[in-house]
Design a protein around this motif. Structure first.
Motif, PDB file in Angstrom:
ATOM      1  N   SER A  25       0.833  -1.200   0.000  1.00  0.00           N
ATOM      2  CA  SER A  25       0.000   0.000   0.000  1.00  0.00           C
ATOM      3  C   SER A  25       0.866   1.247   0.000  1.00  0.00           C
ATOM      4  O   SER A  25       2.016   1.215   0.452  1.00  0.00           O
ATOM      5  CB  SER A  25      -0.914   0.012   1.232  1.00  0.00           C
ATOM      6  OG  SER A  25      -0.158   0.072   2.415  1.00  0.00           O
ATOM      7  N   GLY A  26       0.309   2.326  -0.523  1.00  0.00           N
ATOM      8  CA  GLY A  26       0.978   3.612  -0.464  1.00  0.00           C
ATOM      9  C   GLY A  26       2.035   3.875  -1.503  1.00  0.00           C
ATOM     10  O   GLY A  26       2.840   4.793  -1.353  1.00  0.00           O
ATOM     11  N   TYR A  27       2.057   3.087  -2.579  1.00  0.00           N
ATOM     12  CA  TYR A  27       3.081   3.264  -3.607  1.00  0.00           C
ATOM     13  C   TYR A  27       2.475   3.801  -4.892  1.00  0.00           C
ATOM     14  O   TYR A  27       1.440   3.334  -5.338  1.00  0.00           O
ATOM     15  CB  TYR A  27       3.782   1.938  -3.897  1.00  0.00           C
ATOM     16  CG  TYR A  27       4.389   1.328  -2.671  1.00  0.00           C
ATOM     17  CD1 TYR A  27       3.762   0.263  -2.034  1.00  0.00           C
ATOM     18  CD2 TYR A  27       5.569   1.822  -2.137  1.00  0.00           C
ATOM     19  CE1 TYR A  27       4.302  -0.288  -0.892  1.00  0.00           C
ATOM     20  CE2 TYR A  27       6.106   1.277  -1.001  1.00  0.00           C
ATOM     21  CZ  TYR A  27       5.477   0.226  -0.382  1.00  0.00           C
ATOM     22  OH  TYR A  27       6.020  -0.310   0.740  1.00  0.00           O
ATOM     23  N   ASP A  48       1.054   2.389 -12.685  1.00  0.00           N
ATOM     24  CA  ASP A  48       1.211   3.535 -11.802  1.00  0.00           C
ATOM     25  C   ASP A  48      -0.114   3.852 -11.120  1.00  0.00           C
ATOM     26  O   ASP A  48      -1.129   3.196 -11.375  1.00  0.00           O
ATOM     27  CB  ASP A  48       1.779   4.740 -12.561  1.00  0.00           C
ATOM     28  CG  ASP A  48       0.824   5.312 -13.597  1.00  0.00           C
ATOM     29  OD1 ASP A  48       1.290   6.066 -14.466  1.00  0.00           O
ATOM     30  OD2 ASP A  48      -0.399   5.023 -13.540  1.00  0.00           O
ATOM     31  N   SER A  49      -0.099   4.839 -10.274  1.00  0.00           N
ATOM     32  CA  SER A  49      -1.277   5.149  -9.469  1.00  0.00           C
ATOM     33  C   SER A  49      -2.449   5.679 -10.302  1.00  0.00           C
ATOM     34  O   SER A  49      -3.581   5.706  -9.810  1.00  0.00           O
ATOM     35  CB  SER A  49      -0.920   6.164  -8.382  1.00  0.00           C
ATOM     36  OG  SER A  49      -0.370   7.336  -8.956  1.00  0.00           O
ATOM     37  N   ASP A  50      -2.172   6.077 -11.544  1.00  0.00           N
ATOM     38  CA  ASP A  50      -3.245   6.495 -12.453  1.00  0.00           C
ATOM     39  C   ASP A  50      -3.770   5.341 -13.295  1.00  0.00           C
ATOM     40  O   ASP A  50      -4.622   5.551 -14.157  1.00  0.00           O
ATOM     41  CB  ASP A  50      -2.747   7.619 -13.372  1.00  0.00           C
ATOM     42  CG  ASP A  50      -2.462   8.890 -12.610  1.00  0.00           C
ATOM     43  OD1 ASP A  50      -1.488   9.578 -12.955  1.00  0.00           O
ATOM     44  OD2 ASP A  50      -3.212   9.188 -11.658  1.00  0.00           O
ATOM     45  N   GLY A  51      -3.231   4.167 -13.061  1.00  0.00           N
ATOM     46  CA  GLY A  51      -3.698   2.995 -13.774  1.00  0.00           C
ATOM     47  C   GLY A  51      -3.035   2.742 -15.114  1.00  0.00           C
ATOM     48  O   GLY A  51      -3.448   1.846 -15.857  1.00  0.00           O
ATOM     49  N   ASP A  68      -5.958  -3.354  -6.633  1.00  0.00           N
ATOM     50  CA  ASP A  68      -7.176  -3.104  -5.880  1.00  0.00           C
ATOM     51  C   ASP A  68      -6.779  -2.219  -4.709  1.00  0.00           C
ATOM     52  O   ASP A  68      -6.229  -2.695  -3.724  1.00  0.00           O
ATOM     53  CB  ASP A  68      -7.780  -4.425  -5.402  1.00  0.00           C
ATOM     54  CG  ASP A  68      -9.123  -4.227  -4.714  1.00  0.00           C
ATOM     55  OD1 ASP A  68      -9.352  -3.141  -4.141  1.00  0.00           O
ATOM     56  OD2 ASP A  68      -9.940  -5.158  -4.740  1.00  0.00           O
ATOM     57  N   ASN A  69      -7.042  -0.930  -4.848  1.00  0.00           N
ATOM     58  CA  ASN A  69      -6.605   0.008  -3.819  1.00  0.00           C
ATOM     59  C   ASN A  69      -7.329  -0.218  -2.502  1.00  0.00           C
ATOM     60  O   ASN A  69      -6.768   0.007  -1.426  1.00  0.00           O
ATOM     61  CB  ASN A  69      -6.790   1.441  -4.303  1.00  0.00           C
ATOM     62  CG  ASN A  69      -5.863   1.778  -5.449  1.00  0.00           C
ATOM     63  OD1 ASN A  69      -4.739   1.300  -5.513  1.00  0.00           O
ATOM     64  ND2 ASN A  69      -6.335   2.598  -6.379  1.00  0.00           N
ATOM     65  N   ALA A  70      -8.571  -0.676  -2.565  1.00  0.00           N
ATOM     66  CA  ALA A  70      -9.328  -0.931  -1.340  1.00  0.00           C
ATOM     67  C   ALA A  70      -8.706  -2.067  -0.540  1.00  0.00           C
ATOM     68  O   ALA A  70      -8.771  -2.082   0.693  1.00  0.00           O
ATOM     69  CB  ALA A  70     -10.772  -1.239  -1.675  1.00  0.00           C
ATOM     70  N   LYS A  71      -8.113  -3.018  -1.257  1.00  0.00           N
ATOM     71  CA  LYS A  71      -7.491  -4.170  -0.605  1.00  0.00           C
ATOM     72  C   LYS A  71      -5.981  -4.028  -0.487  1.00  0.00           C
ATOM     73  O   LYS A  71      -5.312  -4.936   0.023  1.00  0.00           O
ATOM     74  CB  LYS A  71      -7.826  -5.454  -1.362  1.00  0.00           C
ATOM     75  CG  LYS A  71      -9.310  -5.803  -1.363  1.00  0.00           C
ATOM     76  CD  LYS A  71      -9.549  -7.117  -2.088  1.00  0.00           C
ATOM     77  CE  LYS A  71     -11.023  -7.497  -2.056  1.00  0.00           C
ATOM     78  NZ  LYS A  71     -11.279  -8.777  -2.763  1.00  0.00           N
ATOM     79  N   ASN A  72      -5.451  -2.899  -0.982  1.00  0.00           N
ATOM     80  CA  ASN A  72      -3.995  -2.694  -0.948  1.00  0.00           C
ATOM     81  C   ASN A  72      -3.253  -3.867  -1.561  1.00  0.00           C
ATOM     82  O   ASN A  72      -2.284  -4.390  -0.984  1.00  0.00           O
ATOM     83  CB  ASN A  72      -3.513  -2.467   0.485  1.00  0.00           C
ATOM     84  CG  ASN A  72      -4.070  -1.195   1.079  1.00  0.00           C
ATOM     85  OD1 ASN A  72      -4.236  -0.193   0.372  1.00  0.00           O
ATOM     86  ND2 ASN A  72      -4.366  -1.223   2.363  1.00  0.00           N
ATOM     87  N   THR A  73      -3.723  -4.294  -2.714  1.00  0.00           N
ATOM     88  CA  THR A  73      -3.162  -5.484  -3.336  1.00  0.00           C
ATOM     89  C   THR A  73      -2.892  -5.258  -4.818  1.00  0.00           C
ATOM     90  O   THR A  73      -3.716  -4.660  -5.515  1.00  0.00           O
ATOM     91  CB  THR A  73      -4.102  -6.688  -3.168  1.00  0.00           C
ATOM     92  OG1 THR A  73      -4.359  -6.891  -1.781  1.00  0.00           O
ATOM     93  CG2 THR A  73      -3.479  -7.943  -3.749  1.00  0.00           C
TER      94      THR A  73
END
Length: 118
Positions: A25-27, A48-51, A68-73
């Protein structure tokens, strides 16, 4: 303490599928790499964080990277696996530099083994 934990590796027959997971998470930038015995580590896919996604030519159309940002995975769906895909697969992450498919990420997991038999 940074922790990247991969899971989902295993043994499959040629043509089979596996899904790798990486708890993180957080990357802003993340990627999947692989290394076969006697070979250099090579980039497989990055996101990247923009997909925005990047793929190595040898996996285009077969592998899909997602998060899956909700699952940090972070995931790597691998379809139509070939014996040459056999390798240790690593999750990598960085907060500030987009290394894409270059193995220069700051943080690395311990790896998960993928073995494809013919």
């Amino acid at each position: 303490q940074v922790q990247l934990v991969e899971s989902g590796g295993g043994s499959v027959q040629s043509g089979g599928s596996l899904r790798l997971s990486c708890a993180a998470s957080g990357y802003r930038f993340m990627g999947w790499f692989r290394q076969a015995p006697g070979k250099e580590r090579e980039g497989v896919a990055a996101i990247d964080s923009d997909g925005r996604r990047s793929y190595a030519d040898f996996v285009k159309g077969r592998f899909t990277i997602s998060q899956d940002n909700a699952k940090n995975t972070l995931y790597l769906q691998m379809n139509s696996l070939k014996p040459e895909d056999t390798a240790m697969y690593y999750c990598a992450a960085d907060r500030s530099v987009n290394w894409s498919l270059l193995p220069q990420y700051r943080y690395w997991g311990q790896g998960t083994q993928v073995t494809v038999s013919s």
